[in-house]
Design a protein around this motif. Structure first.
Motif, PDB file in Angstrom:
ATOM      1  N   ASP A 124     -24.008 117.494  23.723  1.00 14.46           N
ATOM      2  CA  ASP A 124     -24.400 118.720  23.016  1.00 14.46           C
ATOM      3  C   ASP A 124     -25.921 118.833  22.926  1.00 14.46           C
ATOM      4  O   ASP A 124     -26.492 119.920  23.081  1.00 14.46           O
ATOM      5  N   LYS A 125     -26.584 117.701  22.701  1.00 17.73           N
ATOM      6  CA  LYS A 125     -28.047 117.697  22.620  1.00 17.73           C
ATOM      7  C   LYS A 125     -28.659 118.041  23.969  1.00 17.73           C
ATOM      8  O   LYS A 125     -29.616 118.828  24.046  1.00 17.73           O
ATOM      9  N   ALA A 126     -28.098 117.472  25.034  1.00 20.09           N
ATOM     10  CA  ALA A 126     -28.603 117.755  26.377  1.00 20.09           C
ATOM     11  C   ALA A 126     -28.505 119.245  26.684  1.00 20.09           C
ATOM     12  O   ALA A 126     -29.446 119.857  27.205  1.00 20.09           O
ATOM     13  N   ILE A 127     -27.377 119.842  26.330  1.00 16.24           N
ATOM     14  CA  ILE A 127     -27.176 121.275  26.590  1.00 16.24           C
ATOM     15  C   ILE A 127     -28.090 122.132  25.720  1.00 16.24           C
ATOM     16  O   ILE A 127     -28.576 123.182  26.159  1.00 16.24           O
ATOM     17  N   SER A 128     -28.342 121.687  24.498  1.00 16.39           N
ATOM     18  CA  SER A 128     -29.255 122.443  23.631  1.00 16.39           C
ATOM     19  C   SER A 128     -30.668 122.462  24.214  1.00 16.39           C
ATOM     20  O   SER A 128     -31.422 123.412  23.996  1.00 16.39           O
ATOM     21  N   LEU A 129     -31.016 121.433  24.971  1.00 15.31           N
ATOM     22  CA  LEU A 129     -32.335 121.349  25.591  1.00 15.31           C
ATOM     23  C   LEU A 129     -32.369 122.008  26.965  1.00 15.31           C
ATOM     24  O   LEU A 129     -33.415 122.489  27.407  1.00 15.31           O
ATOM     25  N   ASN A 130     -31.221 122.018  27.632  1.00 15.51           N
ATOM     26  CA  ASN A 130     -31.125 122.623  28.961  1.00 15.51           C
ATOM     27  C   ASN A 130     -29.740 123.230  29.120  1.00 15.51           C
ATOM     28  O   ASN A 130     -28.794 122.559  29.541  1.00 15.51           O
ATOM     29  N   ALA A 131     -29.626 124.505  28.772  1.00 20.98           N
ATOM     30  CA  ALA A 131     -28.329 125.182  28.783  1.00 20.98           C
ATOM     31  C   ALA A 131     -27.751 125.345  30.189  1.00 20.98           C
ATOM     32  O   ALA A 131     -26.582 125.684  30.344  1.00 20.98           O
ATOM     33  N   LYS A 132     -28.570 125.104  31.221  1.00 24.23           N
ATOM     34  CA  LYS A 132     -28.103 125.248  32.597  1.00 24.23           C
ATOM     35  C   LYS A 132     -27.798 123.898  33.253  1.00 24.23           C
ATOM     36  O   LYS A 132     -27.696 123.814  34.472  1.00 24.23           O
ATOM     37  N   MET A 133     -27.644 122.856  32.454  1.00 22.29           N
ATOM     38  CA  MET A 133     -27.332 121.532  32.993  1.00 22.29           C
ATOM     39  C   MET A 133     -25.840 121.454  33.319  1.00 22.29           C
ATOM     40  O   MET A 133     -25.000 121.135  32.469  1.00 22.29           O
ATOM     41  N   ALA A 134     -25.490 121.747  34.545  1.00 24.82           N
ATOM     42  CA  ALA A 134     -24.090 121.807  34.962  1.00 24.82           C
ATOM     43  C   ALA A 134     -23.366 120.477  34.749  1.00 24.82           C
ATOM     44  O   ALA A 134     -22.208 120.450  34.333  1.00 24.82           O
ATOM     45  N   GLY A 135     -24.056 119.377  35.023  1.00 23.70           N
ATOM     46  CA  GLY A 135     -23.428 118.072  34.877  1.00 23.70           C
ATOM     47  C   GLY A 135     -22.951 117.792  33.465  1.00 23.70           C
ATOM     48  O   GLY A 135     -21.938 117.104  33.256  1.00 23.70           O
ATOM     49  N   ALA A 136     -23.651 118.335  32.476  1.00 23.56           N
ATOM     50  CA  ALA A 136     -23.255 118.125  31.080  1.00 23.56           C
ATOM     51  C   ALA A 136     -21.951 118.845  30.771  1.00 23.56           C
ATOM     52  O   ALA A 136     -21.109 118.332  30.026  1.00 23.56           O
ATOM     53  N   TYR A 137     -21.759 120.028  31.358  1.00 27.21           N
ATOM     54  CA  TYR A 137     -20.505 120.749  31.153  1.00 27.21           C
ATOM     55  C   TYR A 137     -19.343 120.013  31.846  1.00 27.21           C
ATOM     56  O   TYR A 137     -18.225 119.967  31.319  1.00 27.21           O
ATOM     57  N   VAL A 138     -19.620 119.449  33.009  1.00 24.34           N
ATOM     58  CA  VAL A 138     -18.606 118.641  33.698  1.00 24.34           C
ATOM     59  C   VAL A 138     -18.192 117.465  32.820  1.00 24.34           C
ATOM     60  O   VAL A 138     -16.996 117.179  32.649  1.00 24.34           O
ATOM     61  N   ALA A 139     -19.186 116.801  32.255  1.00 24.20           N
ATOM     62  CA  ALA A 139     -18.908 115.643  31.397  1.00 24.20           C
ATOM     63  C   ALA A 139     -18.110 116.056  30.161  1.00 24.20           C
ATOM     64  O   ALA A 139     -17.205 115.331  29.724  1.00 24.20           O
ATOM     65  N   LEU A 140     -18.409 117.220  29.606  1.00 25.01           N
ATOM     66  CA  LEU A 140     -17.649 117.710  28.451  1.00 25.01           C
ATOM     67  C   LEU A 140     -16.208 118.027  28.833  1.00 25.01           C
ATOM     68  O   LEU A 140     -15.270 117.768  28.060  1.00 25.01           O
ATOM     69  N   GLY A 141     -16.032 118.588  30.021  1.00 24.45           N
ATOM     70  CA  GLY A 141     -14.680 118.864  30.497  1.00 24.45           C
ATOM     71  C   GLY A 141     -13.867 117.593  30.622  1.00 24.45           C
ATOM     72  O   GLY A 141     -12.713 117.513  30.182  1.00 24.45           O
ATOM     73  N   LEU A 142     -14.469 116.568  31.205  1.00 26.80           N
ATOM     74  CA  LEU A 142     -13.800 115.274  31.350  1.00 26.80           C
ATOM     75  C   LEU A 142     -13.556 114.626  29.994  1.00 26.80           C
ATOM     76  O   LEU A 142     -12.510 114.004  29.764  1.00 26.80           O
ATOM     77  N   TRP A 143     -14.517 114.760  29.104  1.00 25.36           N
ATOM     78  CA  TRP A 143     -14.408 114.180  27.757  1.00 25.36           C
ATOM     79  C   TRP A 143     -13.173 114.739  27.054  1.00 25.36           C
ATOM     80  O   TRP A 143     -12.366 113.979  26.502  1.00 25.36           O
ATOM     81  N   ASN A 144     -13.006 116.046  27.095  1.00 25.32           N
ATOM     82  CA  ASN A 144     -11.846 116.665  26.452  1.00 25.32           C
ATOM     83  C   ASN A 144     -10.541 116.289  27.143  1.00 25.32           C
ATOM     84  O   ASN A 144      -9.532 116.015  26.483  1.00 25.32           O
ATOM     85  N   ALA A 145     -10.557 116.253  28.472  1.00 26.13           N
ATOM     86  CA  ALA A 145      -9.338 115.926  29.219  1.00 26.13           C
ATOM     87  C   ALA A 145      -8.889 114.497  28.972  1.00 26.13           C
ATOM     88  O   ALA A 145      -7.701 114.228  28.775  1.00 26.13           O
TER      89      ALA A 145
END
Length: 234
Positions: A124-145
């Motif tokens: 969440d912190k990484a995304i707050s600093l860089n909302a276009k960090m695609a890898g962070a969204y991938v990691a969040l998807g995996l985290w939830n799954a």
């Protein structure tokens, strides 16, 4: 004259640092992760330490399981050092989250849940600093799954972390929209779908992934594994 000399020396130093960062990145792209980590860490910059963390975490996939925990722990320390040098380095928080996610596989249940919470906070912190960090969204998807897997264990994880299967697809779709030409996003999406038992959907993502270009050692390795997984799903 003295001020000019000082400015010139600083410019040369910054340029050399950038070149050294590029050299470490080149080593990593070639698959020489140990050399890349050592070279990047030696720069003692936030960017260098973040790269050292990345190289160590990803490189651990090539070693025996008995060596992985130590490497993930080292990667975590590199990432923490990167953040200490620059609290606004999104890559530092992302790499810390990635190392924590891998490390959670090698510790006890309660410690792994603690790492899972920290991982989410760092993503969440990484995304707050860089909302276009695609890898962070991938990691969040995996985290939830990986946390919302159903059953008793999954129920405990969901209660402890707030993970939800409903958050898997939106995060991957965001990552793919940001970087549609990056195969690993679709490959990881397929992995998340397989965790959910959605084999047909996973195969559809892999079908798209294997058509995308691969330039680095790691990208080529990802595509080889994707083709192998796809063959098993057919």
């Amino acid at each position: 004259m003295r001020r000019f000399a000082l400015t010139l020396a600083l410019a040369v130093s910054v340029s050399a640092s950038a070149q050294s960062q590029q050299a470490a990145q080149a080593l990593y792209d070639q698959g020489k992760w140990q050399e890349a980590a050592a070279s990047a860490a030696a720069l003692n910059t936030s960017a260098g330490l973040a790269l050292a963390a990345e190289a160590t975490t990803v490189g651990a996939s090539l070693v025996a399981d008995s060596q992985k925990k130590a490497l993930f722990t080292r990667a975590q320390e590199y990432a923490k050092a990167a953040i200490a040098k620059d609290r606004n380095n999104a890559d530092g928080y992302f790499e810390l989250a990635r190392a924590q996610g891998r490390l959670a596989q090698f510790v006890g249940v309660f410690q792994s849940l603690g790492l899972a919470k920290d991982m989410k906070s760092n993503l969440d912190k990484a995304i707050s600093l860089n909302a276009k960090m695609a890898g962070a969204y991938v990691a969040l998807g995996l985290w939830n799954a990986n946390l919302d897997t159903g059953g008793f264990k999954g129920a405990i994880a969901v209660q402890a972390t707030g993970a939800s299967e409903a958050n898997v697809a939106p995060n991957f779709e965001k990552a793919i929209a940001l970087e549609p030409g990056v195969a690993v996003h679709r490959i990881e999406y397929a992995n998340a779908l397989l965790v959910q038992g959605k084999k047909a959907d996973a195969a559809a993502q892999l079908d798209k992934a294997v058509t995308l270009p691969a330039e680095t050692f790691w990208q080529k390795r990802d595509l080889e594994q994707a083709r192998a997984t796809l063959a098993k799903l057919r």
